[in-house]
Design a protein around this motif. Structure first.
Motif, PDB file in Angstrom:
ATOM      1  N   LEU A 172     -10.147  10.147   5.150  1.00 23.18           N
ATOM      2  CA  LEU A 172      -9.968   8.732   5.466  1.00 23.18           C
ATOM      3  C   LEU A 172     -10.089   7.923   4.180  1.00 23.18           C
ATOM      4  CD1 LEU A 172      -9.732   6.340   7.437  1.00 23.18           C
ATOM      5  CD2 LEU A 172     -12.208   6.489   7.771  1.00 23.18           C
ATOM      6  N   ASP A 173      -9.062   7.110   3.897  1.00 17.85           N
ATOM      7  CA  ASP A 173      -9.043   6.235   2.716  1.00 17.85           C
ATOM      8  C   ASP A 173      -8.890   4.789   3.158  1.00 17.85           C
ATOM      9  OD1 ASP A 173      -8.937   8.627   1.303  1.00 17.85           O
ATOM     10  OD2 ASP A 173      -7.147   8.092   0.153  1.00 17.85           O
ATOM     11  N   LEU A 174      -9.345   3.888   2.316  1.00 15.43           N
ATOM     12  CA  LEU A 174      -9.132   2.455   2.513  1.00 15.43           C
ATOM     13  C   LEU A 174      -8.356   1.920   1.328  1.00 15.43           C
ATOM     14  CD1 LEU A 174     -12.676   1.187   3.577  1.00 15.43           C
ATOM     15  CD2 LEU A 174     -10.765   1.785   5.046  1.00 15.43           C
ATOM     16  N   ILE A 175      -7.434   1.025   1.620  1.00 12.43           N
ATOM     17  CA  ILE A 175      -6.754   0.302   0.554  1.00 12.43           C
ATOM     18  C   ILE A 175      -6.960  -1.177   0.817  1.00 12.43           C
ATOM     19  CG2 ILE A 175      -4.521  -0.322  -0.460  1.00 12.43           C
ATOM     20  CD1 ILE A 175      -3.677   2.523  -0.254  1.00 12.43           C
ATOM     21  N   GLY A 176      -7.488  -1.864  -0.180  1.00  9.31           N
ATOM     22  CA  GLY A 176      -7.678  -3.311  -0.116  1.00  9.31           C
ATOM     23  C   GLY A 176      -6.649  -3.989  -1.005  1.00  9.31           C
ATOM     24  N   ILE A 177      -5.978  -4.979  -0.436  1.00  9.26           N
ATOM     25  CA  ILE A 177      -4.973  -5.749  -1.179  1.00  9.26           C
ATOM     26  C   ILE A 177      -5.499  -7.184  -1.208  1.00  9.26           C
ATOM     27  CG2 ILE A 177      -2.557  -6.476  -1.253  1.00  9.26           C
ATOM     28  CD1 ILE A 177      -2.573  -3.491  -1.080  1.00  9.26           C
ATOM     29  N   THR A 178      -5.714  -7.725  -2.398  1.00 11.77           N
ATOM     30  CA  THR A 178      -6.256  -9.074  -2.517  1.00 11.77           C
ATOM     31  C   THR A 178      -5.392  -9.905  -3.451  1.00 11.77           C
ATOM     32  OG1 THR A 178      -8.477  -8.142  -2.293  1.00 11.77           O
ATOM     33  CG2 THR A 178      -8.330 -10.426  -3.000  1.00 11.77           C
ATOM     34  N   GLY A 224       2.882  -8.647  -3.222  1.00 11.91           N
ATOM     35  CA  GLY A 224       3.692  -7.970  -4.227  1.00 11.91           C
ATOM     36  C   GLY A 224       3.043  -7.917  -5.595  1.00 11.91           C
ATOM     37  N   SER A 225       2.206  -8.904  -5.907  1.00 12.98           N
ATOM     38  CA  SER A 225       1.545  -8.928  -7.210  1.00 12.98           C
ATOM     39  C   SER A 225       0.018  -8.915  -7.065  1.00 12.98           C
ATOM     40  CB  SER A 225       1.975 -10.171  -7.991  1.00 12.98           C
ATOM     41  OG  SER A 225       1.595 -11.336  -7.282  1.00 12.98           O
ATOM     42  N   ALA A 226      -0.467  -8.588  -5.880  1.00 12.02           N
ATOM     43  CA  ALA A 226      -1.904  -8.610  -5.602  1.00 12.02           C
ATOM     44  C   ALA A 226      -2.627  -7.429  -6.247  1.00 12.02           C
ATOM     45  CB  ALA A 226      -2.128  -8.585  -4.093  1.00 12.02           C
ATOM     46  N   THR A 261      -5.654  -6.522   4.018  1.00 12.76           N
ATOM     47  CA  THR A 261      -5.021  -7.462   3.096  1.00 12.76           C
ATOM     48  C   THR A 261      -5.659  -8.829   3.248  1.00 12.76           C
ATOM     49  OG1 THR A 261      -2.961  -6.231   3.389  1.00 12.76           O
ATOM     50  CG2 THR A 261      -2.797  -8.400   2.356  1.00 12.76           C
ATOM     51  N   ARG A 262      -5.984  -9.436   2.119  1.00  9.81           N
ATOM     52  CA  ARG A 262      -6.584 -10.776   2.110  1.00  9.81           C
ATOM     53  C   ARG A 262      -5.919 -11.600   1.014  1.00  9.81           C
ATOM     54  NH1 ARG A 262      -8.349  -8.631   5.938  1.00  9.81           N
ATOM     55  NH2 ARG A 262     -10.484  -8.303   6.591  1.00  9.81           N
ATOM     56  N   ARG A 263      -5.748 -12.881   1.278  1.00 10.09           N
ATOM     57  CA  ARG A 263      -5.215 -13.778   0.237  1.00 10.09           C
ATOM     58  C   ARG A 263      -6.263 -14.022  -0.843  1.00 10.09           C
ATOM     59  NH1 ARG A 263      -0.340 -15.353   1.817  1.00 10.09           N
ATOM     60  NH2 ARG A 263       0.076 -15.627   4.032  1.00 10.09           N
ATOM     61  N   GLY A 264      -7.512 -13.933  -0.480  1.00  6.95           N
ATOM     62  CA  GLY A 264      -8.624 -14.111  -1.408  1.00  6.95           C
ATOM     63  C   GLY A 264      -9.871 -13.526  -0.787  1.00  6.95           C
ATOM     64  N   GLU A 265     -10.990 -13.679  -1.466  1.00  2.91           N
ATOM     65  CA  GLU A 265     -12.233 -13.116  -0.958  1.00  2.91           C
ATOM     66  C   GLU A 265     -13.137 -14.172  -0.325  1.00  2.91           C
ATOM     67  OE1 GLU A 265     -14.255 -10.246  -3.373  1.00  2.91           O
ATOM     68  OE2 GLU A 265     -12.380  -9.503  -4.215  1.00  2.91           O
ATOM     69  N   TRP A 266     -12.563 -15.256   0.166  1.00  2.00           N
ATOM     70  CA  TRP A 266     -13.356 -16.324   0.794  1.00  2.00           C
ATOM     71  C   TRP A 266     -14.143 -15.804   1.990  1.00  2.00           C
ATOM     72  CZ3 TRP A 266      -7.984 -16.902   0.143  1.00  2.00           C
ATOM     73  CH2 TRP A 266      -7.621 -17.577  -1.028  1.00  2.00           C
ATOM     74  N   ALA A 281       0.834  -1.201   0.000  1.00  2.00           N
ATOM     75  CA  ALA A 281       0.000   0.000   0.000  1.00  2.00           C
ATOM     76  C   ALA A 281       0.871   1.254   0.000  1.00  2.00           C
ATOM     77  CB  ALA A 281      -0.934  -0.005   1.209  1.00  2.00           C
ATOM     78  N   GLU A 282       1.937   1.249   0.781  1.00  2.00           N
ATOM     79  CA  GLU A 282       2.839   2.400   0.810  1.00  2.00           C
ATOM     80  C   GLU A 282       3.464   2.625  -0.565  1.00  2.00           C
ATOM     81  OE1 GLU A 282       6.926   4.041   2.894  1.00  2.00           O
ATOM     82  OE2 GLU A 282       5.805   2.469   3.930  1.00  2.00           O
ATOM     83  N   GLU A 283       3.896   1.553  -1.184  1.00  2.00           N
ATOM     84  CA  GLU A 283       4.461   1.614  -2.537  1.00  2.00           C
ATOM     85  C   GLU A 283       3.452   2.238  -3.510  1.00  2.00           C
ATOM     86  OE1 GLU A 283       5.328  -2.141  -5.019  1.00  2.00           O
ATOM     87  OE2 GLU A 283       6.631  -2.288  -3.259  1.00  2.00           O
ATOM     88  N   TYR A 284       2.219   1.736  -3.444  1.00  2.00           N
ATOM     89  CA  TYR A 284       1.137   2.225  -4.299  1.00  2.00           C
ATOM     90  C   TYR A 284       0.920   3.726  -4.074  1.00  2.00           C
ATOM     91  CZ  TYR A 284      -3.638   3.206  -5.776  1.00  2.00           C
ATOM     92  OH  TYR A 284      -4.739   3.783  -6.351  1.00  2.00           O
ATOM     93  N   LEU A 285       0.813   4.134  -2.812  1.00  2.00           N
ATOM     94  CA  LEU A 285       0.560   5.537  -2.501  1.00  2.00           C
ATOM     95  C   LEU A 285       1.688   6.430  -3.015  1.00  2.00           C
ATOM     96  CD1 LEU A 285      -0.859   5.095   1.097  1.00  2.00           C
ATOM     97  CD2 LEU A 285      -2.139   5.946  -0.894  1.00  2.00           C
TER      98      LEU A 285
END
Length: 120
Positions: A98-104, A109-111, A55-60, A15-19
């Motif tokens: 206020l922002d949200l960042i979702g990493i899935t 690194g490649s999410a 951060t989630r590995r998937g949306e299960w 997320a920091e990289e993205y921002l």
């Protein structure tokens, strides 16, 4: 350290990289006070941005954004105000956002990175 903690830290790094790549300047990470913790504090233009990273590995178990309830959102606003009081020079003349960042994905690194700006 637990795998969940490793995943969360890797997500925050991503997320920091993205921002940074989108013009944000990072002021603080994992800032703590008695009321809780802020994942990332950043600025972009005249905005002081409090960023919650999920951060989630998937949306299960649902999309990462669904983990931020109204109660959590209210707490983040209070934490953002507390950060601003603790850092008056950085917060002066800036609008709090206020922002949200979702990493899935299985590898942060490649999410997939999703950024929800200006959560009210």
């Amino acid at each position: 350290m637990a795998a969940k903690d490793d995943l969360g830290r890797a997500g925050e790094d991503r997320a920091e990289e993205y921002l940074r790549s989108h013009g944000y300047r990072i002021l603080d990470r994992n800032w703590r006070c008695p009321g809780g913790e802020i994942d990332i504090v950043a600025v972009r233009g005249r905005q002081l941005v409090i960023v919650e990273v999920k951060t989630r590995r998937g949306e299960w178990f649902g999309h990462p954004f669904t983990a931020v309830t109204g109660k959590k959102r209210d707490r983040l606003w209070r934490l953002g105000a507390a950060w601003a009081v603790a850092h008056p020079d950085a917060a002066r003349a800036r609008r709090l956002r206020l922002d949200l960042i979702g990493i899935t994905g299985p590898d942060p690194g490649s999410a997939v990175v999703e950024h929800l700006e200006d959560l009210r």
